[in-house]
Scaffold this motif. Structure first.
Motif, PDB file in Angstrom:
ATOM      1  N   HIS A   1      22.615 -15.430 -18.371  1.00  0.00           N
ATOM      2  CA  HIS A   1      23.248 -15.430 -19.691  1.00  0.00           C
ATOM      3  C   HIS A   1      22.406 -14.645 -20.702  1.00  0.00           C
ATOM      4  N   PHE A   2      21.106 -14.724 -20.572  1.00  0.00           N
ATOM      5  CA  PHE A   2      20.211 -14.029 -21.499  1.00  0.00           C
ATOM      6  C   PHE A   2      19.847 -12.653 -20.953  1.00  0.00           C
ATOM      7  N   ALA A   3      19.359 -12.615 -19.747  1.00  0.00           N
ATOM      8  CA  ALA A   3      18.992 -11.341 -19.127  1.00  0.00           C
ATOM      9  C   ALA A   3      18.714 -11.543 -17.643  1.00  0.00           C
ATOM     10  N   ARG A   4      19.082 -10.528 -16.862  1.00  0.00           N
ATOM     11  CA  ARG A   4      18.747 -10.523 -15.445  1.00  0.00           C
ATOM     12  C   ARG A   4      17.324 -10.006 -15.259  1.00  0.00           C
ATOM     13  N   PRO A   5      16.758 -10.249 -14.093  1.00  0.00           N
ATOM     14  CA  PRO A   5      15.495  -9.564 -13.787  1.00  0.00           C
ATOM     15  C   PRO A   5      15.739  -8.058 -13.835  1.00  0.00           C
ATOM     16  N   MET A   6      14.777  -7.302 -14.360  1.00  0.00           N
ATOM     17  CA  MET A   6      14.974  -5.858 -14.521  1.00  0.00           C
ATOM     18  C   MET A   6      13.656  -5.114 -14.319  1.00  0.00           C
ATOM     19  N   PRO A   7      13.762  -3.810 -13.991  1.00  0.00           N
ATOM     20  CA  PRO A   7      12.539  -3.027 -13.829  1.00  0.00           C
ATOM     21  C   PRO A   7      11.765  -2.946 -15.150  1.00  0.00           C
ATOM     22  N   GLY A   8      10.481  -2.668 -15.054  1.00  0.00           N
ATOM     23  CA  GLY A   8       9.626  -2.602 -16.230  1.00  0.00           C
ATOM     24  C   GLY A   8      10.126  -1.648 -17.303  1.00  0.00           C
ATOM     25  N   GLU A   9      10.622  -0.487 -16.895  1.00  0.00           N
ATOM     26  CA  GLU A   9      11.081   0.505 -17.890  1.00  0.00           C
ATOM     27  C   GLU A   9      12.236  -0.044 -18.705  1.00  0.00           C
ATOM     28  N   GLU A  10      13.112  -0.808 -18.030  1.00  0.00           N
ATOM     29  CA  GLU A  10      14.263  -1.381 -18.730  1.00  0.00           C
ATOM     30  C   GLU A  10      13.814  -2.465 -19.714  1.00  0.00           C
ATOM     31  N   LEU A  11      12.884  -3.279 -19.273  1.00  0.00           N
ATOM     32  CA  LEU A  11      12.371  -4.324 -20.161  1.00  0.00           C
ATOM     33  C   LEU A  11      11.706  -3.678 -21.367  1.00  0.00           C
ATOM     34  N   GLU A  12      11.002  -2.586 -21.105  1.00  0.00           N
ATOM     35  CA  GLU A  12      10.303  -1.884 -22.170  1.00  0.00           C
ATOM     36  C   GLU A  12      11.278  -1.412 -23.252  1.00  0.00           C
ATOM     37  N   SER A  13      12.436  -0.894 -22.848  1.00  0.00           N
ATOM     38  CA  SER A  13      13.378  -0.427 -23.867  1.00  0.00           C
ATOM     39  C   SER A  13      14.042  -1.601 -24.588  1.00  0.00           C
TER      40      SER A  13
ATOM     41  N   GLU B   1       0.818  -1.222   0.000  1.00  0.00           N
ATOM     42  CA  GLU B   1       0.000   0.000   0.000  1.00  0.00           C
ATOM     43  C   GLU B   1       0.846   1.264   0.000  1.00  0.00           C
ATOM     44  N   ARG B   2       1.992   1.198   0.701  1.00  0.00           N
ATOM     45  CA  ARG B   2       2.862   2.380   0.757  1.00  0.00           C
ATOM     46  C   ARG B   2       3.719   2.531  -0.499  1.00  0.00           C
ATOM     47  N   GLY B   3       3.540   1.624  -1.446  1.00  0.00           N
ATOM     48  CA  GLY B   3       4.274   1.741  -2.709  1.00  0.00           C
ATOM     49  C   GLY B   3       5.728   1.331  -2.615  1.00  0.00           C
ATOM     50  N   GLU B   4       6.071   0.446  -1.668  1.00  0.00           N
ATOM     51  CA  GLU B   4       7.473   0.063  -1.489  1.00  0.00           C
ATOM     52  C   GLU B   4       7.875  -1.191  -2.284  1.00  0.00           C
ATOM     53  N   LEU B   5       6.897  -1.893  -2.845  1.00  0.00           N
ATOM     54  CA  LEU B   5       7.234  -3.109  -3.597  1.00  0.00           C
ATOM     55  C   LEU B   5       7.505  -2.780  -5.062  1.00  0.00           C
ATOM     56  N   ARG B   6       8.368  -3.568  -5.669  1.00  0.00           N
ATOM     57  CA  ARG B   6       8.692  -3.408  -7.089  1.00  0.00           C
ATOM     58  C   ARG B   6       8.552  -4.767  -7.758  1.00  0.00           C
ATOM     59  N   VAL B   7       8.106  -4.771  -9.011  1.00  0.00           N
ATOM     60  CA  VAL B   7       8.158  -6.004  -9.782  1.00  0.00           C
ATOM     61  C   VAL B   7       9.317  -5.890 -10.765  1.00  0.00           C
ATOM     62  N   TYR B   8      10.234  -6.851 -10.715  1.00  0.00           N
ATOM     63  CA  TYR B   8      11.276  -6.977 -11.728  1.00  0.00           C
ATOM     64  C   TYR B   8      10.841  -8.090 -12.673  1.00  0.00           C
ATOM     65  N   TYR B   9      11.256  -7.952 -13.931  1.00  0.00           N
ATOM     66  CA  TYR B   9      10.837  -8.920 -14.946  1.00  0.00           C
ATOM     67  C   TYR B   9      12.065  -9.593 -15.528  1.00  0.00           C
ATOM     68  N   GLN B  10      12.092 -10.924 -15.469  1.00  0.00           N
ATOM     69  CA  GLN B  10      13.184 -11.641 -16.125  1.00  0.00           C
ATOM     70  C   GLN B  10      12.664 -12.288 -17.411  1.00  0.00           C
ATOM     71  N   PRO B  11      13.293 -11.954 -18.550  1.00  0.00           N
ATOM     72  CA  PRO B  11      12.867 -12.555 -19.814  1.00  0.00           C
ATOM     73  C   PRO B  11      12.984 -14.074 -19.820  1.00  0.00           C
TER      74      PRO B  11
ATOM     75  N   GLU C   1       9.103 -13.594 -16.331  1.00  0.00           N
ATOM     76  CA  GLU C   1       8.680 -13.994 -14.987  1.00  0.00           C
ATOM     77  C   GLU C   1       8.728 -12.768 -14.095  1.00  0.00           C
ATOM     78  N   ALA C   2       7.656 -12.554 -13.352  1.00  0.00           N
ATOM     79  CA  ALA C   2       7.600 -11.443 -12.390  1.00  0.00           C
ATOM     80  C   ALA C   2       8.275 -11.869 -11.095  1.00  0.00           C
ATOM     81  N   LEU C   3       9.220 -11.061 -10.617  1.00  0.00           N
ATOM     82  CA  LEU C   3       9.943 -11.363  -9.375  1.00  0.00           C
ATOM     83  C   LEU C   3       9.889 -10.124  -8.486  1.00  0.00           C
TER      84      LEU C   3
END
Ligand code: C2E
Ligand code: MG
Ligand code: MG
Ligand code: MG
Length: 279
Positions: free
Chosen positions: A257-269, A36-46, A59-61
Motif C-alpha cells: 500500500h505504501f511502497a514495494r521493495p525497489m532498487p536503490g536508484e528508484e528509492l533514491e528518486s 562475487e560475480r555481481g549477481e545479487l541485488r538489494v531491493y529496499y522497501q520503505p 528494509e533490505a531484501l
C-alpha cells in the motif's frame, strides 16, 4: 515496482525457484560465488510512520539476478543458501551493500534507519564482529541499523544470545520478524534482547474492520507497549488496513500500500525528487 511485481507473477518461483526439483542441484552450484560475480541485488522497501506515511527507514531484501533464469526471489534461494552454507557469504554482501547505500543517503540529508534480515545460521560467533567492521567501514552509526531475526533462531543457544547482546553494545537494535508465527514466541521476548516486534502480514491481511479480526494485531501492539518495544506492521496492502492499524495505536508500517521493495536508484528518486529531476 514493475520488476518486483513481475518476479512474483509466477507464484511457483517464490518457494521452488525457477525450475523443477531436479534443477535445485544446479541452482545450488550457481549460488556459490553469486555475490562475487555481481549477481545479487538489494531491493529496499520503505518503512513508514502512521498515519502520515512518511518514510523513516527501509528494509533490505535480497534478490538474485540469475544469468539464465532472471530475477529470483529470496524465498527460492535463501533456504537453499542456508542448507549449503552459502548464507554467510550472501548475508555479508547484503549487509555491506545496504549499509553503504544508507550511509550515503544519510550523508545526503535523509535520516533513515536500515533493517537487514539475518538467518539463524548467520548468528554464529563472528556475526557481531562483522557488523562492527561494516559499520566502521561505511560510517553508518549502529543506532541506524536493525537486525531482523525470526523465531527459527535457537533461543537457548548461548552463541546467539551473546551475539545479540554484542549487537546491542554497538547500538544496533534487534527485531523479531514475522512475530507470532513461530514456536515458543513469548520465550523469545524474555530470553533474547529484542527491541522491535514485526507483526506478521498474516495478522494484517485478515483485518476487516471487526474486533474479532483485529484480536491478534491488537494483542501484539498492546504487548509491545507493555514491554516498551517498537512495533511495525508488515504486509499492509490497503488504506483500510493502514487506518485500522493506526486506530489500534500502530505507529510504523510496511507494505505494498505504501511502497514495494525497489532498487536503490528508484528509492533514491523517491527520497530526493528534486535532485533526480536536476539530473
Ligand atoms: P521478511 O523479512 O518477512 O520480508 C517481508 C516480505 O514480504 C518480503 O518478501 C516483501 O517483499 C514482502 N512484502 C512486503 N510488503 C508486502 C505486502 O504488502 N504484501 C505481501 N504479500 N508481501 C509483502 P521477499 O522480498 O520475497 O522476502 C521473503 C523473505 O526472505 C523475507 O521475509 C526474509 O525472511 C528473507 N530474506 C530476504 N532478504 C534476505 C536477506 O538478505 N538475508 C536473509 N537471511 N533472508 C532474507
Ligand atoms: Mg524482514
Ligand atoms: Mg516479515
Ligand atoms: Mg518472512
Amino acid at each position: 515496482r514493475r520488476a518486483d511485481e513481475a518476479m512474483y507473477a509466477d507464484k511457483r518461483r517464490i518457494k521452488n525457484g525457477p525450475g523443477p526439483t531436479s534443477d535445485q542441484k544446479q541452482l545450488a552450484t550457481d549460488l556459490w560465488g553469486a555475490a562475487e560475480r555481481g549477481e545479487l541485488r538489494v531491493y529496499y522497501q520503505p518503512v513508514v510512520e502512521l498515519p502520515s506515511g512518511a518514510i523513516t527507514g527501509v528494509e533490505a531484501l535480497v534478490r538474485w539476478q540469475h544469468p539464465a533464469h532472471g530475477m529470483i526471489p529470496p524465498g527460492a534461494f535463501v533456504p537453499l543458501a542456508e542448507r549449503i552454507g552459502a548464507i554467510d557469504e550472501i548475508g555479508a554482501w547484503v549487509l555491506a551493500e545496504a549499509c553503504a547505500a544508507i550511509a550515503g543517503w544519510r550523508a545526503a540529508g535523509r535520516d533513515l534507519h536500515l533493517a537487514v534480515n539475518a538467518s539463524a545460521r548467520q548468528l554464529n560467533g563472528g556475526f557481531a564482529d562483522r557488523v562492527a567492521r561494516v559499520l566502521a567501514e561505511t560510517g553508518l552509526p549502529g543506532a541506524a541499523l536493525i537486525i531482523e531475526i525470526t523465531e527459527s533462531v535457537q533461543v537457548d543457544n548461548a552463541d546467539v544470545v551473546s551475539e545479540l547482546h554484542r549487537l546491542h553494545d554497538l547500538g544496533v537494535r534487534v527485531a523479531l520478524d514475522d512475530f507470532g508465527t513461530g514456536y515458543s514466541t513469548l520465550r523469545y521476548l524474555t530470553q533474547l534482547p529484542i527491541d522491535i516486534l514485526k507483526i506478521d502480514q498474516s495478522f494484517v491481511s485478515v483485518l476487516n474492520g471487526t474486533a474479532q479480526s483485529a484480536v491478534v494485531a491488537d494483542t501484539v501492539l498492546r504487548l509491545g507497549r507493555m514491554m516498551n518495544l517498537t512495533t511495525i506492521a508488515e504486509g499492509v496492502e490497503s488504506a483500510e488496513q493502514a487506518t485500522e492499524l493506526a486506530g489500534l495505536g500502530c505507529l510504523n508500517a510496511q507494505g505494498y500500500h505504501f511502497a514495494r521493495p525497489m532498487p536503490g536508484e528508484e528509492l533514491e528518486s523517491l527520497l530526493f525528487p528534486a535532485v533526480s529531476q536536476a539530473g
